[in-house]
Enzyme design. Structure first.
Site, PDB file in Angstrom:
ATOM      1  N   GLU A 322       0.853  -1.205   0.000  1.00  0.00           N
ATOM      2  CA  GLU A 322       0.000   0.000   0.000  1.00  0.00           C
ATOM      3  C   GLU A 322       0.881   1.244   0.000  1.00  0.00           C
ATOM      4  O   GLU A 322       0.744   2.135   0.841  1.00  0.00           O
ATOM      5  CB  GLU A 322      -0.901  -0.004   1.239  1.00  0.00           C
ATOM      6  CG  GLU A 322      -1.597  -1.330   1.482  1.00  0.00           C
ATOM      7  CD  GLU A 322      -2.558  -1.303   2.663  1.00  0.00           C
ATOM      8  OE1 GLU A 322      -2.142  -0.875   3.756  1.00  0.00           O
ATOM      9  OE2 GLU A 322      -3.729  -1.681   2.480  1.00  0.00           O
ATOM     10  N   CYS A 418     -10.222   0.148   7.671  1.00  0.00           N
ATOM     11  CA  CYS A 418      -9.669   1.438   8.079  1.00  0.00           C
ATOM     12  C   CYS A 418     -10.339   2.606   7.354  1.00  0.00           C
ATOM     13  O   CYS A 418     -10.516   3.681   7.929  1.00  0.00           O
ATOM     14  CB  CYS A 418      -8.172   1.454   7.820  1.00  0.00           C
ATOM     15  SG  CYS A 418      -7.721   0.898   6.159  1.00  0.00           S
TER      16      CYS A 418
HETATM   17 ZN   LIG Z   1      -7.747   2.707   4.717  1.00  0.00          ZN
END
Ligand SMILES: [Zn+2]
Length: 650
Positions: A322, A418
């Protein structure tokens, strides 16, 4: 270097109408209750969150009521709940609600019950790690979760004036401060996932306790020092940790922990971590007065926005970790551009603006907010994107592993959730991004319909901002109260603007991209007009992905093409440089946002039925191009989407 301006507090600005009034209402009436059900594992057809369940288990265990059940889900689930609490606190600040406050208080009771005697507070830690707490700072997120809980406690304190949550978190911080530092017997560690640094600075700003700022500075300055803590930790544990393979990224760069921040030249690694860290760094640099730390923050910010930022305000070019990759590498179809990373960019931008208002920084904040962040949520508020690509080809998403992360439609919930909770805390604290101010000057960074009160050197100033922005570029401001200086950002996309004061056109001062006027005491009305003609955006030719391509923007909103309007194989489409782009009111979106239309071309199959052709001139067939704002893409069923299309030189 201290900060030149400060942010507003949670109850200082009201946002109830206009474009963002719609989204605030969506967050308050739909998303916050919806996510509460998700956190309670109460959504059908969605993966369970386990957040509340785990917290109840930890509280029961601490009260001696162990049921024998164990922790479930990833180690960082306290953070999802914390972000929900922060959002709910923002909701309370805007709209008092006894039932919601009761729900929050019950969670705070659970947190108090789950907190261990020495202040340690982490559900995963208490239920799984036991005596092995802090054993793996790199991956186990205890400090990260504390950071989010601190942010929630600060927001709840600002919303209600109740100290209980703050007290719980100050006990937790005392436990952390005892465990970490440079004194004998302490661990010289720091969070694997930054967040605690910026949270400690927020806690310092509401409590005034200098220990919190000192601890934040320790974490910032210790990061990446020799011997490298995460390497030592691994040796101590004598076990294998699942590292990112070295062919993906050099060790520890993923965590911004490969060398001290002051020596880091580029913003690297996991994008959310990098930008939370940068946010904390800006706060620590300003508070400590360290010019070296501030130069570091400026350097990392500049690298990000000059070479690593998508036109949508997304960041993170790869799903491997990420993460950021390298300068000018901005692939459209495999972009990661996580919702959280763009939100983190907004957080970092606001802190940079506090140091010194500069319109180029606010431009980035606006770009991220109106495009990447907003596109992450379905128009009805119930589905979300984690990844925000600039090109979608559903066949690739289904069949090619490097595209699996790119979803052609939003999801109800995630095993790693998240993003949805981060978005609601952004929406419920949106007021904090509209203005920053000091004793003399109020700077308006975003044009959001709002009402605000400021305490200035000469007394109170009331400001009312009325606007349909970004439906159009007209903004009317009524100022009343004390004399003060008002400053407004001129957006980077705006070619022409006018400012009228009490009906007369004035030529204002301009500084760092902000037009400014001195207002006398009493009422003053200012009308600002920002030209919002659609414009073509092109990219630095150093970015291979976008060369020869163009995309459209109107005001702060990026536009894209969708299969629903154009059929499949959007990559066949061309926009001629000389083709006028018009507003399309037949296709208006919530907030009265028009579509855009232009005459373009589609490349036909051609006469030869073969994969490769020799000296064939492309056959271009005229078509009408219908562009929709990027933030609404994917609201008409799954299909292809494209931001950058071929330009056809005229
Ligand atoms: Zn996130």
């Amino acid at each position: 270097m201290m900060k030149n301006t400060q942010p507003v507090s949670l109850k200082q600005v009201k946002i109830e109408k206009g474009f963002w009034g719609y989204y605030r209402d969506l967050a308050f009436s739909s998303m916050i209750p919806h996510q509460w059900r998700a956190l309670n594992d109460d959504l059908s057809d969605a993966p369970p969150s386990y957040s509340l369940r785990n917290l109840r288990l930890a509280a029961d265990r601490n009260r001696g009521l162990s049921s024998g059940e164990t922790y479930q889900g990833p180690c960082f689930l306290d953070s999802d709940l914390a972000k929900w609490l922060e959002a709910a606190a923002g909701r309370l600040a805007a709209r008092p609600d006894e039932q919601l406050e009761k729900s929050i208080d019950e969670v705070i009771d659970l947190l108090a019950a789950a907190q261990e005697a020495d202040g340690y507070l982490n559900t995963f830690g208490s239920l799984v790690l036991g005596k092995n707490r802090w054993r793996n700072l790199r991956d186990e997120h205890e400090l990260y979760c504390s950071g989010h809980l601190i942010e929630a406690a600060v927001a709840y304190f600002e919303a209600t004036g109740k100290r209980r949550f703050i007290d719980i978190m100050e006990r937790n911080v005392a436990c952390i401060a005892e465990a970490f530092g440079r004194e004998p017997g302490q661990r010289r560690g720091y969070p694997g996932h930054p967040e605690l640094e910026l949270a400690l600075m927020r806690l310092f700003h509401v409590t005034g306790n200098p220990h919190h700022a000192r601890l934040a500075r320790y974490f910032i300055e210790e990061r990446g020092q020799q011997p490298l803590y995460f390497e030592e930790e691994k040796k101590r544990a004598g076990r294998e940790q699942a590292d990112w393979p070295p062919y993906i990224r050099p060790p520890l760069r993923q965590y911004q922990a490969h060398k001290p921040l002051k020596e880091q030249q580029t913003l690297d690694g996991h994008a959310v971590r990098a930008l939370y860290l940068l946010s904390g760094l800006v706060d620590v640099a300003a508070e400590s007065g360290s010019s070296e730390l501030m130069q570091t923050a400026e350097r990392l910010w500049d690298n990000c926005i000059r070479h690593r930022l998508y036109v949508t305000g997304g960041v993170g070019s790869t799903h491997h970790g990420e993460a950021f990759t390298f300068d000018n590498h901005l692939p459209n179809g495999t972009a990661y551009a996580e919702t959280c990373a763009s939100i983190a960019l907004v957080f970092a931008a606001r802190r940079m603006l506090e140091v010194q208002p500069r319109s180029a920084i606010a431009d980035v904040m606006e770009r991220a907010l109106y495009n990447n962040c907003l596109a992450s949520v379905q128009l009805d508020g119930t589905r979300f994107f984690y990844v925000n690509p600039l090109q979608v080809w559903p066949s690739a998403s289904q069949q090619e592993p490097d595209h699996w992360h790119v979803k052609p439609e939003r999801q109800k919930w995630f095993g790693c959730a998240c993003c949805p909770t981060n978005l609601i805390r952004l929406l419920s604290s949106l007021d904090r991004y509209v203005f920053t101010y000091n004793s003399q000057t109020i700077y308006q960074h975003l044009y959001i319909d709002s009402e605000a009160v400021f305490s200035m050197a000469n007394g109170l100033v009331q400001l009312t901002c009325r606007t349909r922005y970004p439906a159009d570029g007209a903004v009317t401001l009524h100022k009343d109260g004390a004399a003060c200086r008002l400053a407004w950002r001129v957006p980077g996309w705006c070619r022409q603007h006018t400012l009228m004061q009490d009906g007369r056109q004035v030529v204002p001062d301009i500084e760092n991209g902000y037009i400014q006027i001195d207002c006398p005491a009493g009422p003053v009305t200012v009308s600002l007009t920002f030209d919002m003609q659609p414009c073509r955006v092109t990219c630095d030719p150093a970015v291979p992905e976008n060369i020869g391509k163009v995309c459209l923007q109107r005001g702060p909103l990026l536009y894209c093409l969708e299969e629903a309007d154009q059929g499949r194989e959007l990559w066949r489409l061309y926009l001629p440089d000389n083709s006028p782009v018009d507003l399309d009111w037949h296709q208006a979106w919530p907030g009265d946002i028009p579509g855009l239309k232009a005459a373009g071309y589609r490349q036909a199959d051609g006469p030869v039925d073969s994969l490769y052709r020799f000296a064939e001139t492309p056959e271009l067939v005229p078509v009408r191009l219908n562009f929709v704002p990027y933030y609404v893409w994917g609201n008409r069923g799954p299909g292809e989407m494209l931001v950058w299309l071929h330009a056809l030189p005229g």
